[in-house]
Write an enzyme that holds these catalytic residues in place. Structure first.
Site, mmCIF file in Angstrom:
data_model
loop_
_atom_site.group_PDB
_atom_site.id
_atom_site.type_symbol
_atom_site.label_atom_id
_atom_site.label_comp_id
_atom_site.label_asym_id
_atom_site.label_seq_id
_atom_site.Cartn_x
_atom_site.Cartn_y
_atom_site.Cartn_z
ATOM 1 N N ARG A 56 0.819 -1.306 -0.107
ATOM 2 C CA ARG A 56 0.000 0.088 0.477
ATOM 3 C C ARG A 56 0.624 1.616 -0.360
ATOM 4 O O ARG A 56 1.959 0.907 0.353
ATOM 5 C CB ARG A 56 -1.017 -0.236 1.537
ATOM 6 C CG ARG A 56 -0.811 -0.413 2.015
ATOM 7 C CD ARG A 56 0.000 0.185 3.450
ATOM 8 N NE ARG A 56 0.142 1.433 3.600
ATOM 9 C CZ ARG A 56 0.965 2.501 3.192
ATOM 10 N NH1 ARG A 56 2.098 2.396 3.585
ATOM 11 N NH2 ARG A 56 1.057 4.078 3.648
ATOM 12 N N GLY A 57 0.072 2.614 -0.072
ATOM 13 C CA GLY A 57 0.865 3.511 -0.239
ATOM 14 C C GLY A 57 1.065 3.850 -1.703
ATOM 15 O O GLY A 57 1.947 3.058 -2.809
ATOM 16 N N ALA A 58 1.010 5.421 -2.274
ATOM 17 C CA ALA A 58 0.508 5.556 -3.967
ATOM 18 C C ALA A 58 2.142 4.450 -4.021
ATOM 19 O O ALA A 58 1.562 4.345 -6.014
ATOM 20 C CB ALA A 58 0.209 6.255 -4.025
ATOM 21 N N GLN A 202 -1.976 2.617 9.858
ATOM 22 C CA GLN A 202 -0.865 3.328 9.512
ATOM 23 C C GLN A 202 0.051 3.481 10.132
ATOM 24 O O GLN A 202 1.227 3.214 10.347
ATOM 25 C CB GLN A 202 -0.539 4.348 7.829
ATOM 26 C CG GLN A 202 -1.884 2.417 6.514
ATOM 27 C CD GLN A 202 -2.926 3.543 6.444
ATOM 28 O OE1 GLN A 202 -3.317 2.843 7.800
ATOM 29 N NE2 GLN A 202 -3.956 2.970 5.238
ATOM 30 N N ASP A 243 -1.862 10.582 -2.709
ATOM 31 C CA ASP A 243 -2.860 9.477 -3.462
ATOM 32 C C ASP A 243 -2.745 10.156 -5.714
ATOM 33 O O ASP A 243 -2.694 9.228 -5.836
ATOM 34 C CB ASP A 243 -3.400 9.126 -3.379
ATOM 35 C CG ASP A 243 -3.056 8.299 -1.981
ATOM 36 O OD1 ASP A 243 -2.911 8.146 -1.032
ATOM 37 O OD2 ASP A 243 -2.821 7.054 -1.986
ATOM 38 N N ASN A 253 -5.253 12.224 -0.228
ATOM 39 C CA ASN A 253 -4.405 11.584 0.744
ATOM 40 C C ASN A 253 -5.645 10.683 1.572
ATOM 41 O O ASN A 253 -7.095 11.205 1.648
ATOM 42 C CB ASN A 253 -3.405 12.117 1.363
ATOM 43 C CG ASN A 253 -2.393 11.934 2.434
ATOM 44 O OD1 ASN A 253 -1.920 10.366 1.805
ATOM 45 N ND2 ASN A 253 -1.985 11.671 3.695
ATOM 46 N N LYS A 254 -4.897 10.118 2.825
ATOM 47 C CA LYS A 254 -5.819 9.305 3.577
ATOM 48 C C LYS A 254 -6.821 9.906 4.329
ATOM 49 O O LYS A 254 -6.052 11.339 4.988
ATOM 50 C CB LYS A 254 -4.397 8.473 4.554
ATOM 51 C CG LYS A 254 -5.016 7.591 5.579
ATOM 52 C CD LYS A 254 -5.750 6.332 5.066
ATOM 53 C CE LYS A 254 -4.712 5.707 4.351
ATOM 54 N NZ LYS A 254 -6.183 4.559 3.382
HETATM 55 O O1 MRU Z 1 -5.075 3.581 1.681
HETATM 56 P P1 MRU Z 1 -3.077 3.468 1.842
HETATM 57 O O2 MRU Z 1 -2.227 3.157 3.125
HETATM 58 O O3 MRU Z 1 -2.521 2.873 0.059
HETATM 59 O O4 MRU Z 1 -2.600 4.710 2.141
HETATM 60 C C1 MRU Z 1 -1.736 5.350 2.064
HETATM 61 C C2 MRU Z 1 -0.987 6.825 1.718
HETATM 62 O O5 MRU Z 1 -2.751 7.771 2.276
HETATM 63 C C3 MRU Z 1 -0.215 8.010 1.619
HETATM 64 O O6 MRU Z 1 -0.051 8.819 2.287
HETATM 65 C C4 MRU Z 1 -0.263 7.922 0.342
HETATM 66 O O7 MRU Z 1 0.062 7.148 -0.400
HETATM 67 C C5 MRU Z 1 1.111 8.644 -0.248
HETATM 68 S S1 MRU Z 1 2.531 7.345 0.165
HETATM 69 C C6 MRU Z 1 4.377 7.804 0.586
#
Ligand code: MRU
Length: 351
Positions: A56-58, A202, A243, A253-254
C-alpha cells in the site's frame, strides 16, 4: 505463493523487491508484529495484494504494478507469442482496477505500456529493465524531495505526520518520511507525532515502527488528539504524502488529512505535501474529480476481528479525503516545490 520469514531476509525492510523472476512483497497487514514476505508470479495475484493492502502507499502500489506488468507479459507471451499485446490486456485491466485513488498505479502501467510497440520477441527483459528503472527513480525522487523539503524546516521543529508515507509506502526512503528523515539527519527535528490513522492504523503500525527503526523520536497520538496538540503552539509542520494531486493543487491523501490541515491552518501550523511527479495528475482539474475509494465497512465496525458496533449498523468507510489547495503551504516534488499552490503555479512546474 511462498512465505519467507524475516530470519531469511538479510536486507532491511523493503516493501517491494524483485528476486529470481518473482515479485516479493512485505505483508503490511501484519506489521510490525511479524515481518513476512510473500512472493508473486502472476499479475492478478498482485492485483489482489494491492486490493488487500499487502502492498500500500501510492508509489509502492505503482512500483508493484510495474513489476506485475512484467509478470503479465511473461504469461501472455507464453500463451501467445504472436499476439501477447492483446492477451495481456485482460490482466492489465484487473491490475488497473485494483485501487482507484492512487494515480501512481495507472501512471506506472502507462509508463510500462510505452515500451510495448517497440519490443521484438520476448517482452520480459525489456519490461523488467523498465520496472527496475521506475523503482530506482522513485527512490532517487524521494531523496531529492527529502533534500528540498528539509530546506524549509527550521532547527528544533516538531512535526505531525498522518498515515504512512515512508519507505514502506514507496520504493524506499519515503516522501513525507523522506523529508523527516533528511531533516532529522540534518539535526532539525526535535520530535515527530504520528497520528494513528483510523481505521487501518498505518500511523500506529507502520510510521511509528519505521521511525523507531531509524531512532527518530516519535510519539504516537490518536487522530483526534492532533487539534489540541497543534493548539499547544509547539507544532511547526504537518507533513504528509499524497495519492493524487489535481491540476489546481488540491491533494487527495489518507482520510483524516483534511481535518488535520484545517486544524493546522486554524493554529498557524504549516502544511507540507510531499509526493513524486508520478502522483501529480494534471488531467484532473480539481480535487472534486478525484475518485475516492470506499473500503469494506468491517474495517470500522470490527476491532481485531470482533464486531464492536451494533449488528447491522450502516457504516461508511471512505479511505481518502481531499485537502483543498488553499490549506496547503507547499507541495514538494522531485521537480521542485510549489508554494501556496494554485492552477497557474502547478501548470508552470508540471505543464
Ligand atoms: O490506504 P493506503 O495505506 O494505501 O494510503 C496511503 C496514503 O494515503 C499515503 O499517505 C499516500 O499513499 C502517500 S505514500 C508515499
Amino acid at each position: 505463493m511462498t512465505l519467507y520469514n524475516s530470519k531469511n531476509i538479510t536486507e532491511s525492510f523493503a516493501a517491494v523487491k524483485w528476486d529470481d523472476g518473482k515479485l516479493i512483497l512485505l505483508d503490511q497487514r501484519i506489521l510490525p508484529r511479524e515481518i513476512i514476505y510473500l512472493d508473486y508470479d502472476s499479475a492478478s495475484a498482485v492485483a489482489d495484494a494491492i486490493k488487500d493492502m499487502i502492498v500500500r502507499g501510492a508509489p509502492a502500489i505503482g512500483i508493484a504494478a510495474a513489476y506485475a506488468v512484467v509478470l503479465a507479459a511473461r504469461s501472455a507471451y507464453q500463451a501467445a507469442s504472436d499476439n501477447w499485446r492483446d492477451v495481456i490486456e485482460a490482466e492489465l485491466k484487473i491490475l488497473s482496477d485494483s485501487r482507484p485513488t492512487a494515480v501512481n498505479l495507472n501512471w506506472a502501467i502507462a509508463e510500462m505500456r510505452k515500451a510495448f510497440e517497440s519490443i521484438e520477441g520476448e517482452p520480459e527483459p525489456v519490461l523488467l529493465e523498465m520496472a527496475i528503472r521506475i523503482h530506482d527513480e522513485d527512490i532517487a525522487a524521494n531523496h531529492e524531495m527529502g533534500r528540498l523539503g528539509a530546506e524549509l524546516i527550521n532547527s528544533g521543529s516538531q512535526v505531525v505526520t498522518h498515515c504512512n508515507a515512508g519507505a514502506l509506502a514507496t520504493g524506499g526512503y519515503g516522501t513525507a518520511l523522506g523529508v523527516i528523515r533528511t531533516a532529522h539527519t540534518n539535526g532539525l527535528i526535535e520530535k515527530v507525532y504520528s497520528s494513528e490513522t483510523r481505521p487501518w492504523m498505518q500511523g500506529a503500525r507502520l510510521t511509528s515502527w519505521e521511525l523507531q527503526q531509524d531512532n527518530i523520536p516519535v510519539n504516537l497520538v490518536i487522530d483526534s488528539a492532533v487539534s489540541a496538540l497543534m493548539k499547544s503552539g509547539d507544532i511547526n509542520w504537518l507533513i504528509v504524502g499524497s495519492d493524487r494531486i489535481a491540476a489546481n493543487g488540491d491533494v487527495a491523501n489518507k482520510v483524516g488529512t483534511y481535518s488535520h490541515a484545517i486544524s493546522a491552518k486554524y493554529h498557524g501550523v504549516k502544511v507540507m505535501v510531499v509526493a513524486p511527479f508520478s502522483t501529480v495528475d494534471m488531467r484532473i482539474q480539481s480535487g472534486d474529480d478525484i475518485p475516492i475509494e470506499y473500503r469494506n465497512t468491517t474495517e470500522i465496525t470490527d476491532f481485531n476481528g470482533i464486531c464492536v458496533a451494533p449488528n447491522d449498523i450502516e457504516a461508511i468507510n471512505p479511505a481518502f479525503d481531499v485537502t483543498p489547495a488553499k490549506l496547503v503551504d507547499v507541495i514538494v516534488t522531485e521537480k521542485g516545490i510549489v508554494q501556496d499552490p494554485d492552477a497557474e503555479k502547478m501548470l508552470a512546474l508540471f505543464g
